[in-house]
Every structure is written in C-alpha cells, then in structure tokens.
Design an enzyme around this catalytic site. Structure first.
Site, mmCIF file in Angstrom:
data_model
loop_
_atom_site.group_PDB
_atom_site.id
_atom_site.type_symbol
_atom_site.label_atom_id
_atom_site.label_comp_id
_atom_site.label_asym_id
_atom_site.label_seq_id
_atom_site.Cartn_x
_atom_site.Cartn_y
_atom_site.Cartn_z
ATOM 1 N N ASN A 11 0.903 -1.181 0.000
ATOM 2 C CA ASN A 11 0.000 0.000 0.000
ATOM 3 C C ASN A 11 0.924 1.207 0.000
ATOM 4 O OD1 ASN A 11 -2.313 1.354 2.463
ATOM 5 N ND2 ASN A 11 -2.399 1.575 0.246
ATOM 6 N N ASN A 64 -6.107 10.303 -0.555
ATOM 7 C CA ASN A 64 -6.267 9.178 -1.476
ATOM 8 C C ASN A 64 -5.912 9.626 -2.890
ATOM 9 O OD1 ASN A 64 -7.407 7.231 0.441
ATOM 10 N ND2 ASN A 64 -9.171 8.613 0.495
ATOM 11 N N CYS A 73 -4.824 6.260 8.390
ATOM 12 C CA CYS A 73 -4.204 5.342 7.429
ATOM 13 C C CYS A 73 -3.191 4.480 8.189
ATOM 14 C CB CYS A 73 -3.512 6.122 6.309
ATOM 15 S SG CYS A 73 -2.698 5.065 5.090
ATOM 16 N N GLY A 74 -3.518 3.233 8.408
ATOM 17 C CA GLY A 74 -2.668 2.371 9.224
ATOM 18 C C GLY A 74 -1.325 2.103 8.579
ATOM 19 N N ASN A 164 -11.565 6.258 10.462
ATOM 20 C CA ASN A 164 -12.134 6.302 9.109
ATOM 21 C C ASN A 164 -13.132 5.158 8.974
ATOM 22 O OD1 ASN A 164 -10.241 4.247 9.162
ATOM 23 N ND2 ASN A 164 -9.367 4.688 7.156
ATOM 24 N N HIS A 166 -15.332 1.858 7.789
ATOM 25 C CA HIS A 166 -15.092 0.544 7.182
ATOM 26 C C HIS A 166 -16.379 -0.278 7.198
ATOM 27 C CE1 HIS A 166 -10.731 1.090 7.068
ATOM 28 N NE2 HIS A 166 -10.908 1.770 8.197
ATOM 29 N N ASN A 197 -14.642 2.627 3.174
ATOM 30 C CA ASN A 197 -13.727 1.563 2.761
ATOM 31 C C ASN A 197 -14.489 0.242 2.875
ATOM 32 O OD1 ASN A 197 -11.067 3.163 2.642
ATOM 33 N ND2 ASN A 197 -11.868 3.684 4.668
ATOM 34 N N GLU A 215 -10.624 0.257 -1.315
ATOM 35 C CA GLU A 215 -10.471 1.451 -0.474
ATOM 36 C C GLU A 215 -11.247 2.645 -1.017
ATOM 37 O OE1 GLU A 215 -6.993 2.935 1.246
ATOM 38 O OE2 GLU A 215 -5.957 0.995 1.291
ATOM 39 N N ARG A 216 -11.897 3.343 -0.091
ATOM 40 C CA ARG A 216 -12.535 4.622 -0.447
ATOM 41 C C ARG A 216 -11.479 5.528 -1.078
ATOM 42 N NH1 ARG A 216 -14.612 8.631 4.287
ATOM 43 N NH2 ARG A 216 -12.426 8.324 4.894
ATOM 44 N N CYS A 224 -4.576 -2.613 3.642
ATOM 45 C CA CYS A 224 -5.241 -1.482 4.304
ATOM 46 C C CYS A 224 -5.118 -1.734 5.802
ATOM 47 C CB CYS A 224 -6.704 -1.410 3.877
ATOM 48 S SG CYS A 224 -7.628 -0.073 4.656
ATOM 49 N N GLY A 225 -4.322 -0.903 6.471
ATOM 50 C CA GLY A 225 -4.040 -1.144 7.889
ATOM 51 C C GLY A 225 -5.250 -0.917 8.775
ATOM 52 N N THR A 226 -5.925 0.220 8.567
ATOM 53 C CA THR A 226 -7.128 0.484 9.372
ATOM 54 C C THR A 226 -8.197 -0.549 9.042
ATOM 55 O OG1 THR A 226 -7.822 2.089 7.671
ATOM 56 C CG2 THR A 226 -6.771 2.964 9.672
ATOM 57 N N GLY A 227 -8.216 -1.000 7.769
ATOM 58 C CA GLY A 227 -9.194 -2.020 7.369
ATOM 59 C C GLY A 227 -8.936 -3.352 8.043
#
Ligand SMILES: N[C@H](CCC[C@H](N)C(=O)O)C(=O)O
Length: 287
Positions: A11, A64, A73-74, A164, A166, A197, A215-216, A224-227
């Site tokens: 990413n 983005n 953003c993780g 954010n 998800h 996302n 991802e959005r 996607c870390g936060t995902g």
C-alpha cells in the site's frame, strides 16, 4: 518538491517531509491526484504529508489518489513512524502522531542496521455507533452483521470506524472479481454519506483471516491497515475469531490484537522505504 516513496505491504504512498517542504500554498487534493498517477506522476495509492503538530510529536495528513483527504491510514502510520526515526526527526522509539481521526502511539523496532523494521501502533478504540462511522438509513444504532443489498445481491456487513469508515463484509470465499464488482457499489452506498472503505473477509480459523479490500478514494489496494483492524474487530465481535489474529492481505500479513483490557486495537507490521527523489512537474496552486 523532495519526496520519499514508501509502502506498507504494498500500500504505497508518496511521502513529503513538511518539516523541509512548504506546501501551504499548494492545492493538496490536486497534488495528490498528480503524484499518484502511475504514468504521468510518481505513482502511488495517494499522498501523505509528515508535519509538525501542536498536540503530538508529529502530524500525518493522508490524501487518497482521487484527492479526497482521509482521517486515518494504518499503513501510512507505520511508514511515517519508520521515516521520522530513520531520518532522525526523533530518537524516541515511541512517540505520538496526530491524525484527523485522533492521536495514535507507534512503537518502532529497529533492526541490526539501526533502521526500523517492524512497527506496533496502538490505533485506539473502534467505534460502532452510526454517528461515528458515519451511517444513515438504518434504524439500528449500530450495523453489526447487518444485511446490506447492492443490485439484488445481499451481504452480511459490520460497520466499524477506526477514525475512518469501514464496511466489513463476511464472505464464504473472497475473490478479486467480486471485490472489484461490489467494492465501489458499497463504497458509494446510500447508507454512507462520506463513502466507506470496504473489506471482504474469509475466516480461515479463529486466529487467521483472508482479507481483500476496496479502499474509499483509491480502489483495490494490496493492503489497508485500518481495514485490517476493522476486520478483526468485526470478526471477533461476531464470535468468529479470537482477539489476536493474523490478517492475510494481498501484500502480506499484519498482526492485529483487539486488546480486552482496554478495548484498544494494536496493529503490528512492516514498513519499507523504496526511494527518494525530486518532483519536478509544476505544483498546483490553491485558487
Ligand atoms: N482510503 C482510506 C485511507 C487510507 C487507509 C488505508 N490505506 C490504511 O492503510 O489504513 C480512507 O479514505 O479512509
């Protein structure tokens, strides 16, 4: 403009050290679109700025590749943490980073060469309430294993905010074609006024998840870390996994723990610095 290209499990973002570069008069959404272009620009999933902060040791802004600004953003946080330590902006192995979604606390782990290899980040507490995602259009206060319909196809979805939004979709089997087909339809679903996302997950066992993401503001990314954090929280909330889970993303593995003692989500994984350079194209100015 000097930049550094980094990625977290593929990413990849264009990073700008704003302790050295002054972007105050720059149209940042347009700059993000231009530098992210993999033919006419540098190439990446977006643009990330490393800035001073009045509330933390550093501040991170994430754009983005469509130019939209994200609240967290993780993978970006792990790369920012590696950058500030490796480039001498801090000598501390643990510090704080301000994002639009809140302040997080990375811990960096240098290797034998003194460069950071692994980073653990306390990503804070997940949130489920409609107002936090944000979500509209559902009667319940939270969307946990909610049935969401797109073009006559229904999915089981849990909505989680990690700063954010998800939408975590539970699949018997995850395939790339369905990610590309249904990802954008759920990203723009009417329930998500700020878009979302979309994570598609397949439970391997109580300690492993197979994971793909739309991802959005970017589309399909390798990670996607936060995902990944949101996916573990959703799976654990539904009793499908334990609290410590290895997430198998397209670009590699992340280790996620949703800590029972304080309800906080800890993400651990690598970050890579690929190259640095100078962006010579015209800088878009704020109108
Ligand atoms: N597309 C996301 C931002 C990037 C998040 C992702 N790259 C990560 O590592 O968490 C959003 O608009 O909320």
């Amino acid at each position: 403009m000097k930049f550094t290209k980094m990625h977290g499990l593929g990413n990849d973002y264009v990073y700008v050290n704003c302790f050295e570069e002054d972007l105050c008069s720059v149209d940042l959404p347009e700059l993000a679109r231009r530098v992210s272009d993999r033919h006419f620009g540098i190439g990446g999933d977006g643009l990330i700025l490393i800035l001073p902060s009045e509330r933390a040791d550093f501040r991170m802004r994430v754009f983005n590749n469509d130019g939209s600004e994200a609240k967290n953003c993780g993978n970006g946080l792990r790369c920012v943490s590696k950058y500030v330590y490796d480039h001498g902006l801090t000598s501390k192995q643990t510090f704080t980073v301000e994002t639009l979604g809140g302040i997080v606390t990375p811990i960096v782990y240098p290797g034998e060469d003194g460069k950071v290899e692994q980073i653990s980040i306390d990503m804070g507490e997940p949130r489920f309430e409609r107002s936090a995602i944000p979500m509209t259009g559902i009667p319940e206060e939270q969307a946990v294993e909610e049935v969401i319909e797109v073009e006559d196809v229904t999915f089981t979805m849990t909505a989680v905010s990690m700063g954010n939004p998800h939408a975590v979709i539970f699949m018997d089997e995850v395939n790339e074609e369905e990610v590309r087909l249904y990802g954008p339809k759920i990203e723009f679903h009417e329930w998500f006024p700020e878009r979302t996302n979309v994570e598609f997950i397949q439970i391997e066992n109580r300690q492993e998840i197979h994971f793909r993401v739309w991802e959005r503001g970017t589309g399909v990314t390798l990670a996607c870390g936060t995902g990944a954090c949101a996916a573990v929280v959703a799976a654990c909330l539904s009793g499908k996994t334990d609290r410590k889970v290895t997430v198998h993303l397209a670009g590699g593995d992340l280790f996620i723990e949703w800590r029972e003692s304080d309800n906080r989500v800890i993400m651990t994984g690598p970050a890579t610095e690929v190259f640095s350079g100078v962006y010579l194209d015209a800088m878009p100015r704020k109108s």
